[in-house]
Design a protein around this motif. Structure first.
Motif, PDB file in Angstrom:
ATOM      1  N   GLU A 103     -24.931  -3.420 -26.851  1.00 36.93           N
ATOM      2  CA  GLU A 103     -25.369  -4.758 -27.279  1.00 36.93           C
ATOM      3  C   GLU A 103     -26.107  -5.462 -26.144  1.00 36.93           C
ATOM      4  OE1 GLU A 103     -25.508  -6.122 -30.322  1.00 36.93           O
ATOM      5  OE2 GLU A 103     -24.811  -4.130 -30.905  1.00 36.93           O
ATOM      6  N   ARG A 104     -25.567  -5.326 -24.943  1.00 42.54           N
ATOM      7  CA  ARG A 104     -26.204  -5.931 -23.758  1.00 42.54           C
ATOM      8  C   ARG A 104     -27.575  -5.292 -23.507  1.00 42.54           C
ATOM      9  NH1 ARG A 104     -24.380  -7.779 -18.448  1.00 42.54           N
ATOM     10  NH2 ARG A 104     -26.274  -8.821 -17.757  1.00 42.54           N
ATOM     11  N   VAL A 142     -33.166  -5.627 -22.726  1.00 41.75           N
ATOM     12  CA  VAL A 142     -34.302  -4.708 -22.538  1.00 41.75           C
ATOM     13  C   VAL A 142     -35.261  -4.814 -23.722  1.00 41.75           C
ATOM     14  CG1 VAL A 142     -34.972  -2.291 -22.252  1.00 41.75           C
ATOM     15  CG2 VAL A 142     -32.891  -3.133 -21.164  1.00 41.75           C
ATOM     16  N   LYS A 143     -36.474  -5.215 -23.427  1.00 48.18           N
ATOM     17  CA  LYS A 143     -37.505  -5.335 -24.458  1.00 48.18           C
ATOM     18  C   LYS A 143     -37.807  -3.949 -25.026  1.00 48.18           C
ATOM     19  CE  LYS A 143     -42.019  -7.307 -25.207  1.00 48.18           C
ATOM     20  NZ  LYS A 143     -43.367  -7.057 -24.836  1.00 48.18           N
ATOM     21  N   GLY A 144     -37.784  -3.817 -26.340  1.00 51.94           N
ATOM     22  CA  GLY A 144     -38.065  -2.531 -26.983  1.00 51.94           C
ATOM     23  C   GLY A 144     -36.866  -1.607 -27.081  1.00 51.94           C
ATOM     24  N   VAL A 146     -35.669   6.413 -13.644  1.00 49.05           N
ATOM     25  CA  VAL A 146     -34.950   5.149 -13.742  1.00 49.05           C
ATOM     26  C   VAL A 146     -35.975   4.056 -14.041  1.00 49.05           C
ATOM     27  CG1 VAL A 146     -33.436   3.506 -12.577  1.00 49.05           C
ATOM     28  CG2 VAL A 146     -33.178   5.963 -12.141  1.00 49.05           C
ATOM     29  N   VAL A 147     -35.748   3.342 -15.156  1.00 47.28           N
ATOM     30  CA  VAL A 147     -36.665   2.297 -15.603  1.00 47.28           C
ATOM     31  C   VAL A 147     -36.178   0.953 -15.067  1.00 47.28           C
ATOM     32  CG1 VAL A 147     -37.649   1.167 -17.637  1.00 47.28           C
ATOM     33  CG2 VAL A 147     -37.128   3.615 -17.707  1.00 47.28           C
ATOM     34  N   ASP A 148     -37.086   0.183 -14.457  1.00 50.96           N
ATOM     35  CA  ASP A 148     -36.657  -1.123 -13.969  1.00 50.96           C
ATOM     36  C   ASP A 148     -37.390  -2.246 -14.702  1.00 50.96           C
ATOM     37  OD1 ASP A 148     -39.141  -1.506 -12.752  1.00 50.96           O
ATOM     38  OD2 ASP A 148     -38.430  -0.804 -10.811  1.00 50.96           O
ATOM     39  N   ALA A 149     -37.142  -3.473 -14.294  1.00 52.23           N
ATOM     40  CA  ALA A 149     -37.641  -4.651 -14.997  1.00 52.23           C
ATOM     41  C   ALA A 149     -39.161  -4.721 -15.034  1.00 52.23           C
ATOM     42  CB  ALA A 149     -37.067  -5.911 -14.360  1.00 52.23           C
ATOM     43  N   VAL A 192     -30.552   0.629 -15.914  1.00 56.85           N
ATOM     44  CA  VAL A 192     -29.383   0.112 -15.203  1.00 56.85           C
ATOM     45  C   VAL A 192     -29.365  -1.396 -15.424  1.00 56.85           C
ATOM     46  CG1 VAL A 192     -28.207  -0.055 -12.987  1.00 56.85           C
ATOM     47  CG2 VAL A 192     -29.614   1.953 -13.495  1.00 56.85           C
ATOM     48  N   ILE A 193     -28.337  -1.882 -16.117  1.00 60.24           N
ATOM     49  CA  ILE A 193     -28.260  -3.288 -16.483  1.00 60.24           C
ATOM     50  C   ILE A 193     -27.092  -3.952 -15.764  1.00 60.24           C
ATOM     51  CG2 ILE A 193     -28.031  -4.933 -18.395  1.00 60.24           C
ATOM     52  CD1 ILE A 193     -28.936  -1.720 -19.638  1.00 60.24           C
TER      53      ILE A 193
END
Length: 171
Positions: free
Chosen positions: A29-30, A35-37, A127-130, A149-150
């Motif tokens: 849920e978070r 995360v967009k998309g 690793v995908v970041d902002a 990583v949230i």
């Protein structure tokens, strides 16, 4: 609604599958919120490994650990623990949810077949970041496994998957 179940005494480090699933639901849920998309990423993945509340602590020598579930088609198909150690200057304590998307069937099959899968050895993870603003197709072009990583403030940067080991819990 909060549901509390008495499961009797258990070892402190081992969570039940129900506890892990509840944490995974919260982490997903978070992920969708931060995360967009995210919905498109989840729909396009062959499998999703969610490691909620991963702990990272250290001073000079660091460690990170957590327990989570692998989901295929929104259903938990396996439970895993994650361990990693690192050496270098670091201090402090962090906690984050990590969502791994298996974008190809081969990557998912390889992960599920292994006794102890290590990132960077058995497979690479992007690793995908902002700062990422791409689509699922952009992710597929990067690697067959991607990780988000949230932390408390949303997507975190600076996390490395290399050397992270995943071991199946239970039988």
């Amino acid at each position: 609604p909060n549901v509390v179940a008495w499961l009797g005494p258990q070892p402190a480090q081992a969570k039940s599958e129900k506890e892990i699933d509840a944490s995974v639901d919260v982490a997903l849920e978070r992920f969708k919120k931060d995360v967009k998309g995210a919905d498109d990423y989840l729909k396009g993945a062959k499998g999703v490994l969610v490691m909620p509340n991963v702990k990272k602590a250290g001073f000079v020598v660091g460690a990170q650990w957590g327990e989570g579930a692998l989901r295929v088609g929104n259903k938990s198909v396996g439970y895993y623990k994650m361990d990693a150690g690192s050496v270098g200057f670091q201090a402090g304590y962090q906690e984050a949810n990590i969502v791994f998307l298996f974008l190809t069937q081969d990557a998912l099959n390889s992960f599920r077949a292994s006794k102890g899968w290590t990132a960077g050895i058995e497979g690479g993870i992007t690793v995908v970041d902002a700062s990422f603003g791409g689509t699922l197709d952009t992710l597929k072009a990067k690697d067959s496994i991607v990780a988000f990583v949230i932390g408390k403030e949303g997507l975190m940067a600076g996390w490395s998957a290399k050397g992270t080991k995943f071991t199946k819990l239970g039988k």
